[in-house]
Design an enzyme around this catalytic site. Structure first.
Site, PDB file in Angstrom:
ATOM      1  N   CYS A 102       8.454 -24.770 -14.855  1.00 21.76           N
ATOM      2  CA  CYS A 102       8.118 -26.574 -14.408  1.00 21.76           C
ATOM      3  C   CYS A 102       9.803 -27.286 -13.826  1.00 21.76           C
ATOM      4  O   CYS A 102       9.619 -27.495 -15.744  1.00 21.76           O
ATOM      5  CB  CYS A 102       7.430 -27.093 -14.324  1.00 21.76           C
ATOM      6  SG  CYS A 102       7.151 -28.348 -13.795  1.00 21.76           S
ATOM      7  N   CYS A 109      12.833 -40.526 -11.023  1.00 25.05           N
ATOM      8  CA  CYS A 109      12.981 -40.790  -9.493  1.00 25.05           C
ATOM      9  C   CYS A 109      12.993 -41.944  -8.358  1.00 25.05           C
ATOM     10  O   CYS A 109      11.880 -43.013  -9.661  1.00 25.05           O
ATOM     11  CB  CYS A 109      11.553 -39.768  -9.304  1.00 25.05           C
ATOM     12  SG  CYS A 109      11.199 -39.745  -7.814  1.00 25.05           S
ATOM     13  N   CYS A 113       6.220 -43.423  -6.428  1.00 26.33           N
ATOM     14  CA  CYS A 113       4.103 -43.333  -6.396  1.00 26.33           C
ATOM     15  C   CYS A 113       3.955 -43.763  -7.353  1.00 26.33           C
ATOM     16  O   CYS A 113       4.139 -43.863  -8.541  1.00 26.33           O
ATOM     17  CB  CYS A 113       4.087 -41.383  -6.286  1.00 26.33           C
ATOM     18  SG  CYS A 113       5.372 -40.568  -5.053  1.00 26.33           S
ATOM     19  N   CYS A 116       2.365 -41.711 -10.765  1.00 30.58           N
ATOM     20  CA  CYS A 116       2.967 -40.756 -10.976  1.00 30.58           C
ATOM     21  C   CYS A 116       4.742 -41.498 -12.360  1.00 30.58           C
ATOM     22  O   CYS A 116       4.521 -42.346 -12.281  1.00 30.58           O
ATOM     23  CB  CYS A 116       4.130 -40.014 -10.268  1.00 30.58           C
ATOM     24  SG  CYS A 116       5.603 -39.557 -11.269  1.00 30.58           S
ATOM     25  N   CYS A 345       4.219 -34.810 -15.814  1.00 31.33           N
ATOM     26  CA  CYS A 345       5.358 -35.229 -15.407  1.00 31.33           C
ATOM     27  C   CYS A 345       5.428 -36.605 -15.812  1.00 31.33           C
ATOM     28  O   CYS A 345       4.953 -37.212 -15.693  1.00 31.33           O
ATOM     29  CB  CYS A 345       5.577 -34.771 -14.194  1.00 31.33           C
ATOM     30  SG  CYS A 345       7.230 -35.446 -13.528  1.00 31.33           S
TER      31      CYS A 345
END
Ligand code: SF4
Length: 363
Positions: A102, A109, A113, A116, A345
């Site tokens: 991955c 980012c 979201c 996250c 993540c």
């Protein structure tokens, strides 16, 4: 200095011209098959060519800064340090007969979201194609130099990373040009040699990026993070839904996949207790995806640290799965790998930054 990993094979041919093509192949093969960090020192290359590359290029600007191996399932999480000191994550996931990596596509980012860790960092910068490829080459070199890890899982000496998922830090389609360049290099048979079908790009629903990517690489596998199906709920969890409402994204995919018999889209649905786990919401998935060939992975939210969200109880997760199954959906429950090493993540980078901040203020 330029990054050798940023250069496609056809660009390399132009750079090496008028030297014969065999030297281009030697350079490429030495970097990607022999893991050389100075492929221009390979014997047999003309001196002028070696000197040019030695003066202008470096091969791999990244290094493994920290690695953690899960005692439960052998998952390996790498913190990779880039040339400017930025940290990103990649996760090596051993399965029955294959190894999947991955990779991250951005530092942080922009999509924010709400569930996250990476989203909370904001976007720090885009990765270059070379930095995406470096994660793959570092992981392959790690597998090669850890025979005990391979043997424990019954892997032969030749097995290496054969599958890539773009599900690490970042929304890959916010960095679509670097993503496409990395795919071009990764799928080069005399280079890393991946099959496009063994590469999955996961998106939160970036419609412009999906169109751009599928036009250039129609055979690449696509994964869509769904998490909710009605606009109000989905926009709260995933702000990208305000720009590209999920129905528009799914309509485009239905059109694209209607003639592609053997292809399907992987749908990822993180189940959050009390937020998106009712039968009505499961029915919303069935209604939305009708006519699109899909496989659905439902993933119980893995909460680490303080959070407004909770993972589902096993019974309610099973009810949700059963409902989808009885409606004829291909559905699997997937659990986050490497739970003992914070493999979700963004967790490791966020933790590392907290530790740095703590030691900087002397706590
Ligand atoms: S879930 Fe993906 S798109 Fe959303 S903030 Fe996290 S990394 Fe970005």
């Amino acid at each position: 200095m330029k990054d050798f990993f940023d250069v496609t094979l056809s660009e390399l041919e132009a750079i090496c011209s008028p030297f014969p093509a065999q030297h281009v192949k030697t350079l490429f093969r030495s970097a990607y098959k022999d893991y050389s960090r100075e492929p221009w020192l390979t014997p047999g290359l003309p001196r002028e060519l070696s000197q040019k590359f030695a003066a202008e290029y470096i091969c791999n600007r990244a290094e493994i800064y920290q690695e953690s191996v899960s005692r439960y399932d052998g998952t390996v999480k790498f913190l990779v340090r880039l040339e400017d000191g930025a940290l990103i994550e990649s996760v090596l996931m051993p399965e029955k007969h294959r190894i999947t990596l991955c990779v991250s596509s951005q530092v942080g980012c922009a999509q924010a979201c709400s569930f996250c860790h990476t989203g909370r960092m904001g976007l720090k910068r885009q990765l270059t194609a070379g930095e995406i490829i470096a994660q793959v080459m570092l992981a392959r070199a790690w597998v090669r130099s850890h025979p005990e890890w391979r043997e424990e899982r019954g892997f032969g000496p030749r097995l290496t990373v054969g599958n890539i998922v773009f599900m690490g830090m970042g929304e890959p389609l916010d960095n679509v040009e670097a993503l496409k360049r990395s795919l071009q290099v990764l799928c080069e048979p005399i280079g890393p040699g991946f099959s496009l079908r063994k590469i999955s790009v996961s998106t939160a629903g970036h419609l412009d990026g999906i169109k751009n990517l599928l036009e250039a690489f129609p055979k690449v596998s696509l994964a869509l993070s769904l998490h909710a199906t009605n606009n109000r709920e989905r926009s709260q969890l995933m702000p990208i839904n305000r720009r590209w409402p999920i129905a528009e994204v799914v309509d485009y995919l239905k059109e694209f996949y209607k003639d592609q018999d053997d292809r399907s889209v992987l749908i990822q649905y993180t189940v959050i207790a009390g937020v998106n786990d009712t039968e009505a919401q499961a029915q919303g998935i069935v209604d939305l995806l009708k006519g699109l060939p899909v496989k659905i992975n439902i993933i119980p939210l893995n909460v680490v640290g303080p959070s407004q969200f909770k993972g589902p109880e096993p019974e309610s997760l099973e009810r949700f799965r059963q409902y989808l199954y009885e409606c004829g959906m291909r559905v699997m429950v997937r659990y986050s790998k490497g739970q003992d090493i914070d493999a979700a993540c963004g967790q490791l980078v966020v933790q590392h930054e907290k530790q740095q901040a703590t030691s900087a203020i002397g706590l």
